[in-house]
Design a protein around this motif. Structure first.
Motif, PDB file in Angstrom:
ATOM      1  N   ASP A  66       0.821  -1.217   0.000  1.00 34.56           N
ATOM      2  CA  ASP A  66       0.000   0.000   0.000  1.00 34.56           C
ATOM      3  C   ASP A  66       0.853   1.266   0.000  1.00 34.56           C
ATOM      4  N   GLY A  67       1.855   1.276  -0.850  1.00 33.07           N
ATOM      5  CA  GLY A  67       2.688   2.466  -0.969  1.00 33.07           C
ATOM      6  C   GLY A  67       3.724   2.624   0.124  1.00 33.07           C
ATOM      7  N   ARG A  68       3.820   1.653   1.004  1.00 28.55           N
ATOM      8  CA  ARG A  68       4.801   1.710   2.081  1.00 28.55           C
ATOM      9  C   ARG A  68       5.718   0.489   1.997  1.00 28.55           C
ATOM     10  N   ILE A  69       6.869   0.615   2.603  1.00 30.28           N
ATOM     11  CA  ILE A  69       7.823  -0.494   2.637  1.00 30.28           C
ATOM     12  C   ILE A  69       7.806  -1.125   4.026  1.00 30.28           C
ATOM     13  N   GLU A  70       7.514  -2.412   4.065  1.00 25.08           N
ATOM     14  CA  GLU A  70       7.527  -3.146   5.339  1.00 25.08           C
ATOM     15  C   GLU A  70       8.860  -3.871   5.449  1.00 25.08           C
ATOM     16  N   ILE A  71       9.557  -3.624   6.560  1.00 27.54           N
ATOM     17  CA  ILE A  71      10.881  -4.219   6.766  1.00 27.54           C
ATOM     18  C   ILE A  71      10.789  -5.340   7.800  1.00 27.54           C
ATOM     19  N   LYS A  72      11.240  -6.514   7.421  1.00 26.99           N
ATOM     20  CA  LYS A  72      11.356  -7.603   8.391  1.00 26.99           C
ATOM     21  C   LYS A  72      12.766  -7.549   8.960  1.00 26.99           C
ATOM     22  N   VAL A  73      12.862  -7.321  10.276  1.00 29.46           N
ATOM     23  CA  VAL A  73      14.185  -7.126  10.873  1.00 29.46           C
ATOM     24  C   VAL A  73      14.927  -8.456  10.989  1.00 29.46           C
ATOM     25  N   SER A  74      16.234  -8.372  10.951  1.00 29.96           N
ATOM     26  CA  SER A  74      17.091  -9.556  11.052  1.00 29.96           C
ATOM     27  C   SER A  74      17.023 -10.170  12.442  1.00 29.96           C
ATOM     28  N   ASP A  75      17.277 -11.473  12.519  1.00 33.95           N
ATOM     29  CA  ASP A  75      17.165 -12.185  13.790  1.00 33.95           C
ATOM     30  C   ASP A  75      18.130 -11.655  14.848  1.00 33.95           C
ATOM     31  N   TRP A  76      19.296 -11.159  14.425  1.00 38.37           N
ATOM     32  CA  TRP A  76      20.274 -10.718  15.418  1.00 38.37           C
ATOM     33  C   TRP A  76      19.797  -9.478  16.179  1.00 38.37           C
ATOM     34  N   LEU A  77      18.719  -8.848  15.693  1.00 38.87           N
ATOM     35  CA  LEU A  77      18.187  -7.674  16.381  1.00 38.87           C
ATOM     36  C   LEU A  77      17.217  -8.027  17.512  1.00 38.87           C
TER      37      LEU A  77
END
Length: 202
Positions: free
Chosen positions: A110-121
Motif C-alpha cells: 500500500d505504498g509503504r515499505i515493510e521491513i522484516k528485521v534480522s534475527d540478530w536484532l
C-alpha cells in the motif's frame, strides 16, 4: 560466545601451548642424553611443533574475530541508540543504510515499505521498549539511558537507585545477548560506522 567463554578458551589454548613447549624441552633433554633415537625424536618434535603452530594460528584468528565482534557490538548499540532518529530525520542515503543493515527482507505494501528485521536484532526488543505506567512519564529506552547516561527523573531517591540498578542489570544482559547473536552471524552482518555525534559516517 560470551567474553568470559572466549577468555576461558584463550587460557586453555595458552596452557596447552606452554605444556607442549615443556614437553619439547624434556624431549630435547632425552635426546642430549641419548635416551631417544633420531627417528622418534624427529617425529615427536615435528608433531608437537605442528600442534603449537596450529594453536597459535587459532589464537590469532580468534583474537581477530573477537575484535570484530566487539566492534560490531558497539556499532549495533549505536543503531539501537541513534537509528530511529536517522530513519526519521536522516538523508535518503542514510535511511537506506539503516534499512539495509537491520532488514532481512522488504515488502512493498500500500505504498509503504515493510521491513522484516534480522534475527540478530531480537535481543534489542527489551532494550527499545519504553517504560510507562499510570501517572508516570515515559522513560528513554534502556540503550539510550545507559549510553547517554540519563537517569530516572521520577520518584524518591531510593526509587531512582532501584531503577538505575535494574537498568544496569538489564543492560549487561542485553549486551551479552547482542554479542552472542552477532558472534553467530558475524560473517553475514555488515554494520555501518557512527561518529561521536550519533550520526552515520559517510
Amino acid at each position: 560466545m560470551t567474553t568470559q567463554e572466549f577468555e576461558q578458551i584463550k587460557l586453555t589454548r595458552a596452557s596447552r601451548v606452554q605444556q607442549l613447549r615443556d614437553q619439547l624441552d624434556r624431549l630435547l633433554d632425552l635426546k642430549l642424553q641419548e635416551l631417544v633415537d633420531d627417528d622418534v625424536f624427529k617425529a615427536k618434535q615435528a608433531g608437537m611443533k605442528t600442534e603449537i603452530n596450529e594453536l597459535e594460528q587459532q589464537a590469532f584468528l580468534a583474537s581477530d574475530r573477537q575484535q570484530r565482534i566487539e566492534t560490531d557490538t558497539r556499532r549495533a548499540l549505536d543503531i539501537a541508540t541513534y537509528g530511529l532518529s536517522v530513519l526519521l530525520h536522516g538523508s535518503t542515503k542514510k535511511k537506506r543504510t539503516i534499512a539495509r543493515t537491520i532488514g532481512s527482507s522488504f515488502i512493498a505494501l500500500d505504498g509503504r515499505i515493510e521491513i522484516k528485521v534480522s534475527d540478530w536484532l531480537i535481543p534489542f526488543g527489551r532494550a527499545t521498549s519504553l517504560v510507562a505506567g499510570p501517572g508516570t512519564l515515559q522513560q528513554p529506552s534502556i540503550v539510550t539511558q545507559v549510553r547517554t547516561r540519563q537517569r530516572p527523573h521520577f520518584g524518591s531517591r531510593k526509587r531512582k537507585a532501584a531503577v538505575s540498578a535494574a537498568v544496569c542489570s538489564l543492560w549487561q544482559s542485553i549486551v551479552d545477548d547482542v554479542r552472542t547473536a552477532l558472534a553467530a552471524n558475524i560473517d553475514s552482518i555488515d554494520l555501518p560506522e557512527w561518529d561521536e555525534f550519533g550520526d552515520l559516517r559517510e
